[in-house]
Design a protein around this motif. Sequence first.
Motif, mmCIF file in Angstrom:
data_model
loop_
_atom_site.group_PDB
_atom_site.id
_atom_site.type_symbol
_atom_site.label_atom_id
_atom_site.label_comp_id
_atom_site.label_asym_id
_atom_site.label_seq_id
_atom_site.Cartn_x
_atom_site.Cartn_y
_atom_site.Cartn_z
ATOM 1 N N GLY A 51 10.203 16.264 10.792
ATOM 2 C CA GLY A 51 10.787 15.100 10.132
ATOM 3 C C GLY A 51 10.103 14.103 9.909
ATOM 4 O O GLY A 51 10.596 12.854 9.446
ATOM 5 N N ILE A 52 8.713 14.154 10.158
ATOM 6 C CA ILE A 52 7.954 12.923 9.859
ATOM 7 C C ILE A 52 7.614 12.686 8.203
ATOM 8 O O ILE A 52 7.439 11.767 7.766
ATOM 9 N N GLU A 53 7.874 13.945 7.469
ATOM 10 C CA GLU A 53 7.648 13.797 6.075
ATOM 11 C C GLU A 53 8.279 12.737 5.280
ATOM 12 O O GLU A 53 7.867 12.321 4.352
ATOM 13 N N GLU A 54 9.468 12.420 5.705
ATOM 14 C CA GLU A 54 10.163 11.247 4.988
ATOM 15 C C GLU A 54 9.386 9.850 5.337
ATOM 16 O O GLU A 54 9.733 8.845 4.251
ATOM 17 N N TYR A 55 8.472 10.007 6.134
ATOM 18 C CA TYR A 55 7.814 8.471 6.151
ATOM 19 C C TYR A 55 6.269 8.542 5.784
ATOM 20 O O TYR A 55 5.785 7.529 5.663
ATOM 21 N N VAL A 56 5.820 9.622 5.340
ATOM 22 C CA VAL A 56 4.448 9.650 4.712
ATOM 23 C C VAL A 56 4.344 10.087 3.375
ATOM 24 O O VAL A 56 5.240 10.538 2.781
ATOM 25 N N THR A 57 3.334 9.743 2.818
ATOM 26 C CA THR A 57 3.149 9.935 1.649
ATOM 27 C C THR A 57 1.888 11.133 1.251
ATOM 28 O O THR A 57 1.921 11.624 0.144
ATOM 29 N N ASP A 58 1.084 11.614 2.092
ATOM 30 C CA ASP A 58 0.218 12.579 2.001
ATOM 31 C C ASP A 58 -0.056 13.171 3.428
ATOM 32 O O ASP A 58 -0.134 12.540 4.478
ATOM 33 N N ILE A 59 -0.054 14.551 3.516
ATOM 34 C CA ILE A 59 -0.217 15.222 4.713
ATOM 35 C C ILE A 59 -1.260 16.226 4.319
ATOM 36 O O ILE A 59 -1.453 17.200 3.157
ATOM 37 N N SER A 60 -2.654 16.313 5.202
ATOM 38 C CA SER A 60 -3.655 16.982 4.606
ATOM 39 C C SER A 60 -3.687 18.141 6.115
ATOM 40 O O SER A 60 -3.530 17.421 7.153
ATOM 41 N N ARG A 61 -3.907 19.260 5.837
ATOM 42 C CA ARG A 61 -4.028 20.021 7.044
ATOM 43 C C ARG A 61 -5.324 20.713 7.093
ATOM 44 O O ARG A 61 -6.079 21.158 6.297
ATOM 45 N N MET A 62 -5.975 20.512 8.230
ATOM 46 C CA MET A 62 -7.350 21.034 8.498
ATOM 47 C C MET A 62 -7.193 22.581 9.099
ATOM 48 O O MET A 62 -6.600 22.563 10.442
ATOM 49 N N GLU A 63 -8.045 23.535 8.499
ATOM 50 C CA GLU A 63 -8.206 24.952 8.855
ATOM 51 C C GLU A 63 -9.767 25.349 9.298
ATOM 52 O O GLU A 63 -10.267 24.770 8.025
ATOM 53 N N SER A 76 0.883 -1.193 -0.203
ATOM 54 C CA SER A 76 -0.049 -0.065 0.011
ATOM 55 C C SER A 76 0.881 1.270 0.003
ATOM 56 O O SER A 76 0.626 2.270 -0.569
ATOM 57 N N ASP A 77 1.800 1.065 0.648
ATOM 58 C CA ASP A 77 2.918 2.251 0.910
ATOM 59 C C ASP A 77 1.995 3.587 1.244
ATOM 60 O O ASP A 77 2.925 4.841 0.971
ATOM 61 N N ARG A 78 1.018 3.516 1.828
ATOM 62 C CA ARG A 78 0.239 4.716 2.044
ATOM 63 C C ARG A 78 0.158 5.243 3.525
ATOM 64 O O ARG A 78 0.032 4.150 4.316
ATOM 65 N N VAL A 79 0.947 6.206 3.777
ATOM 66 C CA VAL A 79 1.009 6.689 5.003
ATOM 67 C C VAL A 79 0.428 8.029 5.055
ATOM 68 O O VAL A 79 1.055 8.974 4.433
ATOM 69 N N ARG A 80 -0.896 8.370 5.834
ATOM 70 C CA ARG A 80 -1.621 9.499 5.578
ATOM 71 C C ARG A 80 -1.403 10.108 6.939
ATOM 72 O O ARG A 80 -1.742 9.697 8.103
ATOM 73 N N VAL A 81 -1.291 11.599 6.874
ATOM 74 C CA VAL A 81 -1.359 12.507 8.035
ATOM 75 C C VAL A 81 -2.463 13.454 7.896
ATOM 76 O O VAL A 81 -2.381 14.109 6.945
#
Length: 168
Positions: free
Chosen positions: A147-159, A3-8
């Motif tokens: 430093g988490i960016e190297e482990y994740v595929t997607d970062i979504s920011r809620m505002e 899957s290689d999917r890691v979402r934040v």
Amino acid sequence: MASDRVRVICGPGYGKSASALGYAMMGVFRGKRVIMVQFLKGMLGEGAADVLKRLEPDLKFFRFEHSKERFEDLPEDQKHEELMNMRNGFNFARKVMTTGECDVLILDEILGIVDQGIISKEEFQSFLESRDEETELVMTGRVCPEGIEEYVTDISRMENIDVDNHQE
């Protein structure tokens, strides 16, 4: 196929947990085994807990804290016990991740327990490094650790954006 999917899903806005639950439901719809572990929140209302229970065994929901109140609102003497419960929850999540027990693992407010120092950044990084790449991982919290960016595929920011639609 990995899957290689890691979402934040992070940020100061509302809807992070709801968004994570949406990913959980998408997994259930695809016939995946989904586990959701929730940290730092007060007890779900009975209606929500009942709905999640009906989704078993496709979606299994875990909450290791025993208090009905949010962690931040607890008196200091109760916080110590809940800290131990949250560490148990993190250890459970680590076991689930390393054994491939599910296809989708949702860790709601895991970033909060890193931000509050309940688990160290090093423990969290070790968890991410040891993850089973077959398992899709979704993590939420207000603050995304550096430093988490190297482990994740997607970062979504809620505002939340205040919109003033009232005219004088």
